[in-house]
Structure formats: C-alpha cells, structure tokens
Design a protein around this motif. Structure first.
Motif, mmCIF file in Angstrom:
data_model
loop_
_atom_site.group_PDB
_atom_site.id
_atom_site.type_symbol
_atom_site.label_atom_id
_atom_site.label_comp_id
_atom_site.label_asym_id
_atom_site.label_seq_id
_atom_site.Cartn_x
_atom_site.Cartn_y
_atom_site.Cartn_z
ATOM 1 N N UNK A 1 0.814 -1.219 0.000
ATOM 2 C CA UNK A 1 0.000 0.000 0.000
ATOM 3 C C UNK A 1 0.847 1.267 0.000
ATOM 4 N N UNK A 2 2.024 1.229 0.606
ATOM 5 C CA UNK A 2 2.878 2.415 0.666
ATOM 6 C C UNK A 2 3.429 2.806 -0.697
ATOM 7 N N UNK A 3 3.678 1.824 -1.557
ATOM 8 C CA UNK A 3 4.255 2.090 -2.878
ATOM 9 C C UNK A 3 3.210 2.151 -3.987
ATOM 10 N N UNK A 4 1.984 1.756 -3.700
ATOM 11 C CA UNK A 4 0.949 1.668 -4.720
ATOM 12 C C UNK A 4 0.269 3.019 -4.970
ATOM 13 N N UNK A 5 0.329 3.476 -6.206
ATOM 14 C CA UNK A 5 -0.346 4.717 -6.587
ATOM 15 C C UNK A 5 -1.864 4.526 -6.541
ATOM 16 N N UNK A 6 -2.328 3.351 -6.917
ATOM 17 C CA UNK A 6 -3.768 3.076 -6.912
ATOM 18 C C UNK A 6 -4.292 3.067 -5.475
ATOM 19 N N UNK A 7 -3.546 2.469 -4.560
ATOM 20 C CA UNK A 7 -3.962 2.456 -3.154
ATOM 21 C C UNK A 7 -4.076 3.885 -2.621
ATOM 22 N N UNK A 8 -3.142 4.730 -2.980
ATOM 23 C CA UNK A 8 -3.195 6.133 -2.550
ATOM 24 C C UNK A 8 -4.412 6.829 -3.143
ATOM 25 N N UNK B 1 -4.693 2.081 3.004
ATOM 26 C CA UNK B 1 -3.414 2.176 3.696
ATOM 27 C C UNK B 1 -2.835 0.818 4.080
ATOM 28 N N UNK B 2 -3.557 -0.263 3.746
ATOM 29 C CA UNK B 2 -3.104 -1.615 4.078
ATOM 30 C C UNK B 2 -3.180 -2.505 2.847
ATOM 31 N N UNK B 3 -2.320 -3.509 2.820
ATOM 32 C CA UNK B 3 -2.377 -4.506 1.755
ATOM 33 C C UNK B 3 -3.612 -5.365 1.957
ATOM 34 N N UNK B 4 -4.133 -5.923 0.881
ATOM 35 C CA UNK B 4 -5.284 -6.805 1.003
ATOM 36 C C UNK B 4 -6.023 -6.971 -0.301
ATOM 37 N N UNK B 5 -7.144 -7.631 -0.207
ATOM 38 C CA UNK B 5 -8.017 -7.971 -1.314
ATOM 39 C C UNK B 5 -9.313 -7.184 -1.119
ATOM 40 N N UNK B 6 -9.639 -6.259 -2.007
ATOM 41 C CA UNK B 6 -10.759 -5.346 -1.802
ATOM 42 C C UNK B 6 -11.730 -5.351 -2.979
#
Length: 64
Positions: free
Chosen positions: A42-49, A54-59
């Motif tokens: 999540x820290x490196x993901x532009x899409x997550x931002x 803010x956390x890794x996972x399956x959404x």
C-alpha cells in the motif's frame, strides 16, 4: 461443513470468507460486489493512494 462464499465487507470493502470482517470486525457484508483490487504494498501503490487504502489486502471496488 459447507465452505463460505467470498463476500465483501460493506464498511471497508475487504473481500473475505469469514463470519465477520478480519480488518474492521463488521458483520455487514455482501456476496454481490463488483471488481477486485489486490494491493500488495500500500505504501508504494499509486492506486492504493488514489482510493485511500493504507493496508495490503483484497478489496471490492463496489458493494451492493
């Protein structure tokens, strides 16, 4: 014992197979959801931002 179908939490949109959401503890879920977003870092993901994760996972992208 029957396997529980994948479902998406209506609160945090986490996709899981448990009786309550492992991330937020909610019991509000939907087996009807659209799209899937898998975040590994999540820290490196532009899409997550972009979507505010803010956390890794399956959404799920959208729940009904």
């Amino acid at each position: 014992m029957a396997k529980i179908k994948e479902r998406a939490c209506k609160i945090c949109k986490t996709i899981h197979e448990e009786e309550k959401c492992p991330k937020c503890g909610s019991k509000e879920f939907s087996e009807n959801y659209k799209g899937r977003l898998v975040i590994l870092d999540a820290e490196k993901s532009e899409i997550a931002k972009e979507v505010g994760l803010k956390e890794a996972g399956n959404f799920a992208l959208k729940t009904r």
